[in-house]
Design a protein around this motif. Structure first.
Motif: not given
Length: 167
Positions: A36-56
């Motif tokens: 459970s302590p990893l869930l915020p990091t997983i969500r943040r990385n998933a959102k960052l992955q999506k933003d990077c995918g949208n940029l490139l």
């Protein structure tokens, strides 16, 4: 004024039944003390992955966000050629992420070769008895030779030949 909490269920209007807000897997991950302590990091990385995918979009398809720590973004690339191309796009990526609210001071790229898994060869799972093959053969011969039956006759012919040859 006290903020009201969202209802525990949302209503699926098309079906008229209540659906749980979260899946069983998410509930399990939240209830597990070690994960459970990893869930915020997983969500943040998933959102960052999506933003990077949208940029490139074309380039970032095969890349992944590994971590974001102290303003340094670490990305993975499947080979050195893509890592080089991605490195050339780092300023554009960093500027785009800054505009989207990410505080990124540096981007680091790691080459992580993924092992390619070979697909298993197709194994025929069904075999027809000789009687069934003869029945399909007689059906093919009994059908009228019309344009409407041409595809069916061809499929039956192919099926009979395949089973007679044993492949």
């Amino acid at each position: 004024m006290q903020a009201s909490s969202p209802p525990p269920y949302r209503i699926n209007i098309k079906r008229g039944r209540k659906l749980p807000e979260t899946s069983g897997a998410a509930d399990f991950l939240r209830s597990n003390e070690q994960i459970s302590p990893l869930l915020p990091t997983i969500r943040r990385n998933a959102k960052l992955q999506k933003d990077c995918g949208n940029l490139l979009p074309a380039m970032f398809e095969a890349c992944d966000v590994l971590q974001l720590e102290e303003g340094q973004l670490t990305l993975s690339a499947p080979n050195a050629a893509l890592a080089t191309k991605l490195k050339q796009q780092c300023p554009k990526l960093q500027d785009g992420l800054l505009q989207r609210g990410w505080q990124i001071n540096a981007i680091r790229i790691k080459v992580q070769v993924r092992r390619k898994v070979e697909p298993k060869p197709y194994v025929k799972q069904c075999s027809l008895s000789d009687r069934a093959v003869k029945a399909f053969d007689s059906l093919e011969n009994a059908l009228e030779n019309t344009p409407q039956n041409a595809e069916l006759r061809a499929a039956l012919h192919k099926l009979v030949k395949r089973h007679q040859s044993g492949t």
